[in-house]
Design an enzyme around this catalytic site. Structure first.
Site, mmCIF file in Angstrom:
data_model
loop_
_atom_site.group_PDB
_atom_site.id
_atom_site.type_symbol
_atom_site.label_atom_id
_atom_site.label_comp_id
_atom_site.label_asym_id
_atom_site.label_seq_id
_atom_site.Cartn_x
_atom_site.Cartn_y
_atom_site.Cartn_z
ATOM 1 C CG ASP A 164 15.080 -0.288 5.764
ATOM 2 O OD1 ASP A 164 16.321 -0.213 5.831
ATOM 3 O OD2 ASP A 164 14.369 -0.372 6.783
ATOM 4 C CE LYS A 214 -3.449 -2.061 3.102
ATOM 5 N NZ LYS A 214 -4.062 -1.880 4.435
ATOM 6 N N GLY A 215 2.084 1.142 0.434
ATOM 7 C CA GLY A 215 2.881 2.320 0.755
ATOM 8 C C GLY A 215 3.065 3.325 -0.370
ATOM 9 C CG ASP A 224 2.037 0.786 7.641
ATOM 10 O OD1 ASP A 224 3.091 0.592 6.986
ATOM 11 O OD2 ASP A 224 1.433 -0.118 8.234
ATOM 12 C CG PHE A 279 9.628 2.433 11.969
ATOM 13 C CD1 PHE A 279 9.671 1.382 11.056
ATOM 14 C CD2 PHE A 279 8.389 2.947 12.326
ATOM 15 C CE1 PHE A 279 8.504 0.853 10.517
ATOM 16 C CE2 PHE A 279 7.212 2.423 11.796
ATOM 17 C CZ PHE A 279 7.274 1.373 10.894
ATOM 18 N NE ARG A 295 -0.802 1.810 4.779
ATOM 19 C CZ ARG A 295 0.221 0.972 4.614
ATOM 20 N NH1 ARG A 295 1.325 1.383 4.064
ATOM 21 N NH2 ARG A 295 0.136 -0.280 5.003
ATOM 22 C CE LYS A 319 14.516 3.361 7.099
ATOM 23 N NZ LYS A 319 13.412 2.746 7.879
HETATM 24 O O1 PRP Z 1 13.510 -2.320 1.339
HETATM 25 P P1 PRP Z 1 12.677 -3.134 2.279
HETATM 26 O O2 PRP Z 1 13.406 -3.441 3.567
HETATM 27 O O3 PRP Z 1 12.109 -4.366 1.652
HETATM 28 O O4 PRP Z 1 11.445 -2.227 2.773
HETATM 29 C C1 PRP Z 1 10.660 -1.449 1.909
HETATM 30 C C2 PRP Z 1 9.239 -1.926 1.855
HETATM 31 O O5 PRP Z 1 8.629 -1.874 3.145
HETATM 32 C C3 PRP Z 1 7.372 -1.233 3.052
HETATM 33 O O6 PRP Z 1 6.348 -2.109 2.653
HETATM 34 P P2 PRP Z 1 5.518 -3.059 3.645
HETATM 35 O O7 PRP Z 1 6.015 -4.462 3.486
HETATM 36 O O8 PRP Z 1 5.527 -2.499 5.035
HETATM 37 O O9 PRP Z 1 4.048 -2.989 3.030
HETATM 38 P P3 PRP Z 1 3.123 -1.693 2.811
HETATM 39 O O10 PRP Z 1 3.572 -1.058 1.502
HETATM 40 O O11 PRP Z 1 1.745 -2.250 2.690
HETATM 41 O O12 PRP Z 1 3.296 -0.762 3.976
HETATM 42 C C4 PRP Z 1 7.585 -0.228 1.932
HETATM 43 O O13 PRP Z 1 6.381 0.210 1.354
HETATM 44 C C5 PRP Z 1 8.466 -0.977 0.971
HETATM 45 O O14 PRP Z 1 7.702 -1.719 0.017
HETATM 46 N N1 GUN Z 2 6.510 2.317 7.841
HETATM 47 C C1 GUN Z 2 7.740 2.037 7.425
HETATM 48 N N2 GUN Z 2 7.945 1.017 6.596
HETATM 49 C C2 GUN Z 2 9.226 0.807 6.209
HETATM 50 N N3 GUN Z 2 9.722 -0.122 5.384
HETATM 51 C C3 GUN Z 2 11.048 0.063 5.317
HETATM 52 N N4 GUN Z 2 11.428 1.108 6.065
HETATM 53 C C4 GUN Z 2 10.291 1.580 6.627
HETATM 54 C C5 GUN Z 2 10.045 2.662 7.528
HETATM 55 O O1 GUN Z 2 10.922 3.412 7.963
HETATM 56 N N5 GUN Z 2 8.749 2.836 7.886
#
Ligand code: PRP
Ligand code: GUN
Length: 179
Positions: free
Chosen positions: A104, A45-46, A160, A153, A166, A132
């Site tokens: 990240d 969703k992000g 979120d 974080f 979000r 990050k």
């Molecule tokens: O580089 P990484 O360590 O893989 O982290 C990045 C991912 O983490 C979050 O997604 P999340 O899995 O929390 O799902 P969301 O988009 O629904 O919040 C963000 O939206 C990225 O897709």
């Molecule tokens: N919500 C959130 N999701 C993440 N996924 C990777 N890094 C982050 C962060 O800093 N915040």
């Protein structure tokens, strides 16, 4: 019991708007009149705000789709990526630009890039709003980066904490306070 509370603002809405405009220009310049052949894929969703803002800033005629993955639970990565919702569009022979609001560990985007390459995409590029990573891993290039972010974080602009925060148009750190 712990309660989540917003900490320091890391990027303001105005800083994010400037960054969106710059990345949109970079993409427009790279694809010029081929832009309508590119499929922009939001990693939900992000990515929802990043995708909406970036595609409106790019303007013109573009194609978009989204998929949904999950790897984070509370404020930590599970280390495993799960595909929760798949694309509707066929990416065979297409140029795809994956849009995610944050990178990240890189696990999510690396996993998705390999998935779309295996499906026959001609090229899979990546555009993230916030990076990050402490060191730029050469083995895993990110093609478009809005800004480098601290390795805290973060919440807001799509990020979120248990599906809260979000919708913030800015980015902040999150403090977990004992209540
Ligand atoms: O580089 P990484 O360590 O893989 O982290 C990045 C991912 O983490 C979050 O997604 P999340 O899995 O929390 O799902 P969301 O988009 O629904 O919040 C963000 O939206 C990225 O897709
Ligand atoms: N919500 C959130 N999701 C993440 N996924 C990777 N890094 C982050 C962060 O800093 N915040």
């Amino acid at each position: 019991m712990k309660r989540a509370q917003l900490g320091t603002t890391v990027f303001t809405a105005a800083q994010i708007s400037q960054m969106v405009a710059r990345v949109a220009t970079e993409i427009q310049q790279d694809y010029a009149d081929q832009i309508s052949e590119v499929i922009f894929v939001g990693v939900m969703k992000g990515a929802y705000l990043w995708m909406g803002d970036l595609l409106r800033a790019i303007g013109g005629d573009v194609q978009m789709d989204y998929l949904r993955v999950g790897s984070y639970l509370n404020d930590g990565s599970t280390g495993e990526v799960t595909l929760l919702d798949d694309l509707r569009l066929d990416v065979t022979g297409k140029t795809v630009i994956l849009l995610d609001e944050v990178i990240d560990s890189g696990l999510t985007l690396l996993w998705l890039k390999e998935l779309l390459q295996a499906r026959g995409a001609e090229a899979v590029k990546i555009a993230v709003a916030f990076d990050k990573r402490q060191t730029q891993q050469v083995a895993f290039p990110v093609d478009y980066i809005g800004a480098s972010a601290p390795n805290d974080f973060l919440v807001g602009y799509g990020m979120d904490y248990n599906d809260h925060f979000r919708n913030l148009s800015y980015i902040a750190t999150l403090d977990l306070v004992e209540v």
